[in-house]
Structures are given as C-alpha cells and as structure tokens.
Design a protein around this motif. Structure first.
Motif, PDB file in Angstrom:
ATOM      1  N   VAL A  95      29.592  45.849  40.815  1.00 25.18           N
ATOM      2  CA  VAL A  95      30.098  45.314  39.546  1.00 25.18           C
ATOM      3  C   VAL A  95      30.496  43.853  39.693  1.00 25.18           C
ATOM      4  O   VAL A  95      30.142  43.003  38.847  1.00 25.18           O
ATOM      5  N   ASN A  96      31.224  43.543  40.756  1.00 26.95           N
ATOM      6  CA  ASN A  96      31.664  42.162  40.959  1.00 26.95           C
ATOM      7  C   ASN A  96      30.474  41.220  41.149  1.00 26.95           C
ATOM      8  O   ASN A  96      30.486  40.086  40.662  1.00 26.95           O
ATOM      9  N   THR A  97      29.440  41.695  41.854  1.00 27.00           N
ATOM     10  CA  THR A  97      28.241  40.871  42.050  1.00 27.00           C
ATOM     11  C   THR A  97      27.527  40.612  40.729  1.00 27.00           C
ATOM     12  O   THR A  97      27.071  39.487  40.464  1.00 27.00           O
ATOM     13  N   LEU A  98      27.434  41.629  39.889  1.00 27.65           N
ATOM     14  CA  LEU A  98      26.800  41.452  38.582  1.00 27.65           C
ATOM     15  C   LEU A  98      27.578  40.467  37.712  1.00 27.65           C
ATOM     16  O   LEU A  98      26.989  39.646  37.005  1.00 27.65           O
ATOM     17  N   ILE A  99      28.907  40.558  37.784  1.00 28.63           N
ATOM     18  CA  ILE A  99      29.736  39.622  37.018  1.00 28.63           C
ATOM     19  C   ILE A  99      29.529  38.198  37.528  1.00 28.63           C
ATOM     20  O   ILE A  99      29.413  37.243  36.741  1.00 28.63           O
ATOM     21  N   THR A 104      27.372  32.832  36.740  1.00 27.99           N
ATOM     22  CA  THR A 104      26.663  31.710  37.348  1.00 27.99           C
ATOM     23  C   THR A 104      25.671  31.094  36.367  1.00 27.99           C
ATOM     24  O   THR A 104      25.438  29.875  36.365  1.00 27.99           O
ATOM     25  N   GLN A 105      25.075  31.936  35.534  1.00 28.39           N
ATOM     26  CA  GLN A 105      24.134  31.414  34.536  1.00 28.39           C
ATOM     27  C   GLN A 105      24.813  30.461  33.562  1.00 28.39           C
ATOM     28  O   GLN A 105      24.163  29.581  32.994  1.00 28.39           O
ATOM     29  N   TRP A 106      26.107  30.665  33.372  1.00 22.54           N
ATOM     30  CA  TRP A 106      26.878  29.783  32.487  1.00 22.54           C
ATOM     31  C   TRP A 106      27.656  28.735  33.278  1.00 22.54           C
ATOM     32  O   TRP A 106      28.508  28.044  32.729  1.00 22.54           O
ATOM     33  N   GLN A 107      27.323  28.643  34.573  1.00 26.24           N
ATOM     34  CA  GLN A 107      27.983  27.687  35.467  1.00 26.24           C
ATOM     35  C   GLN A 107      29.497  27.895  35.504  1.00 26.24           C
ATOM     36  O   GLN A 107      30.281  26.954  35.502  1.00 26.24           O
ATOM     37  N   LEU A 108      29.872  29.159  35.526  1.00 27.69           N
ATOM     38  CA  LEU A 108      31.277  29.537  35.601  1.00 27.69           C
ATOM     39  C   LEU A 108      31.537  30.266  36.904  1.00 27.69           C
ATOM     40  O   LEU A 108      30.643  30.890  37.476  1.00 27.69           O
ATOM     41  N   ARG A 109      32.778  30.196  37.345  1.00 33.46           N
ATOM     42  CA  ARG A 109      33.159  30.840  38.600  1.00 33.46           C
ATOM     43  C   ARG A 109      33.813  32.187  38.311  1.00 33.46           C
ATOM     44  O   ARG A 109      34.605  32.318  37.371  1.00 33.46           O
ATOM     45  N   ASN A 110      33.480  33.171  39.109  1.00 34.37           N
ATOM     46  CA  ASN A 110      34.068  34.501  38.954  1.00 34.37           C
ATOM     47  C   ASN A 110      35.537  34.462  39.383  1.00 34.37           C
ATOM     48  O   ASN A 110      35.839  34.204  40.545  1.00 34.37           O
TER      49      ASN A 110
END
Length: 260
Positions: A95-99, A104-110
C-alpha cells in the motif's frame, strides 16, 4: 557518576559471561536509548489508538443497519485471522509503495513514515480484538438496566454511551488488558519495517559485534519490565473500577456462616 556506575555494572556482569562493554560506547548506548524511547512511543500510541478504534468498531458491530454490521464483522474476521506481521508488511511494502508511486506522478513526497504504518496497523489489528470484547460486554448488560434507561427517556445513543458502554468496559476490562499486554509485546514487530525501535537498534548492534546473547537479554529485560508495568496498571484499574457486588460470592453460598 552515572558513567562510573555503568562501568561497575559492566564489570560485574562480565563475571557471568556477558560482555556489555559496548554500552560504554556513547554511540551504541545512545542508539539503544533512542530505540527504547521510540518503542515506548509506539506502545503508547498504539494502546490509545487501538482503544479508540475498538470503541468505534464495537459500535459498528451492534449497528441496527445490517450492512454496516456485516462490513464491521468482515473486517474483524479478516484482521483476527491473518498474522500481524503479514498485515504490517502488506501495508508498508504494498500500500505504501502504491501511494508513493501515485504521489511521484504529481511530484509529491509520501508523508507516511514507517512509524505511521506501524502504529496504524498494530492499532487496527488489536482494535478488532477490543471490539469483540466490548461487543460481548455490551450484550452482557442486563436488559433491566437498558429498559430503565429507556423509561427515563434516554435515546438509543444516550443508552449506549451513558449506560451500556461504561458497564461493558468494566465487564470487558480483563480482556482489554490482556489485549493491551499482547499489543505491547507485538510492538517489537515495528522493527520489521525499519522503525528504529529498541529491537531494530539491537539488531543493528549485534550484526556488527556478534553479541546476540547480550542484546537479546537486554530486549527480554526491557519488554519484561514494560509488560509487567502494564499488567500492574491493569490490575490497579480493574480494582478501581470493580462494580460492588458484581461477581462476588456471598458467605452463605460459599458455605461459610452468614453474619447479620
């Protein structure tokens, strides 16, 4: 003063065949202390959150809406019948990897850290056990008390929160405390997803120094002391919240003389 005392203890324990000389090194000592503090944070967070989620889940289990109760029961069965470690690894590694990939596609950090996943999954896992204990306690409340509350004009919500749940909590307290002790011990699983708790810190030390025995003894002592403290607190709470006359056996029934 503290360093001198530590060196004396290290020298004393060495006679028993255990070499704790690594504790004299500031880096490794501080790593263990930091891990112990993080372990306590995981324990405290999961204990509080699991109780809150357990109450919410118990409320859903007794919901008059059949679909809601079935969904809650399905979650409880799935959670109780799968290993905690598997749930933790699936949440963090899948789940965390999918998030992370989606952000990442939106250039955001988890923003979700291993600590978050450890607390969330451990809390949800034990909340299922809390919910079942509370549900049993709610169903064990004498119908006369519920009828009395109804006659006083209490709504269904008021009956639950002011009558049923307080009595259910007292009746389910032994089970809740047993679940809490299990949760404290299960907190060591957080090391499986690289949470830097005391188990993870000890693992890092013994892979470098090959002192598995000494580190394992430290872990046993740490978790033994914390678990005993939780157990003692639970016994004290049970005594404080014990309902007068509930479960007590009268002298006449026990076979002893009845005094007026």
């Amino acid at each position: 003063m503290a360093d001198d005392l530590l060196l004396r203890v290290i020298a004393l324990v060495r006679h028993a065949g255990l070499d704790y000389g690594f504790l004299a090194e500031a880096y490794e000592r501080n790593a263990l202390l930091h891990g112990a503090r993080l372990s306590l944070q995981v324990m405290f967070s999961t204990v509080v959150l699991s109780l809150i989620l357990g109450v919410v889940l118990a409320r859903l289990l007794i919901s008059p809406r059949r679909r809601v109760a079935q969904l809650a029961q399905g979650f409880v069965e799935l959670t109780r019948n799968t290993p905690t470690l598997v749930q933790l690894c699936c949440a963090f590694l899948v789940v965390n990897t999918l998030i992370t990939q989606a952000l990442t596609q939106w250039q955001l950090r988890n923003p979700l850290t291993p600590f978050f996943w450890a607390v969330a999954i451990l809390s949800l896992h034990k909340a299922a056990f809390h919910a079942e204990a509370l549900r049993g306690g709610i169903e064990a409340v004498p119908p006369a008390m519920v009828e009395a509350a109804t006659s006083l004009g209490f709504s269904a919500r008021e009956r639950l929160w002011r009558v049923q749940l307080p009595l259910a909590f007292r009746a389910a307290l032994p089970s809740l405390m047993n679940n809490t002790v299990e949760l404290v011990k299960a907190s060591s699983l957080a090391s499986a997803i690289a949470v830097g708790d005391i188990t993870y810190s000890a693992l890092m030390i013994w892979t470098q120094r090959d002192n598995v025995l000494e580190c394992m003894v430290l872990l046993l002592l740490f978790y033994g002391v914390v678990t005993y403290a939780v157990h003692a607190a639970g016994v004290w709470i049970e005594r404080r919240l014990r309902m007068p006359g509930y479960g007590a056996t009268s002298p006449a029934i026990a076979g002893g003389p009845a005094h007026a």
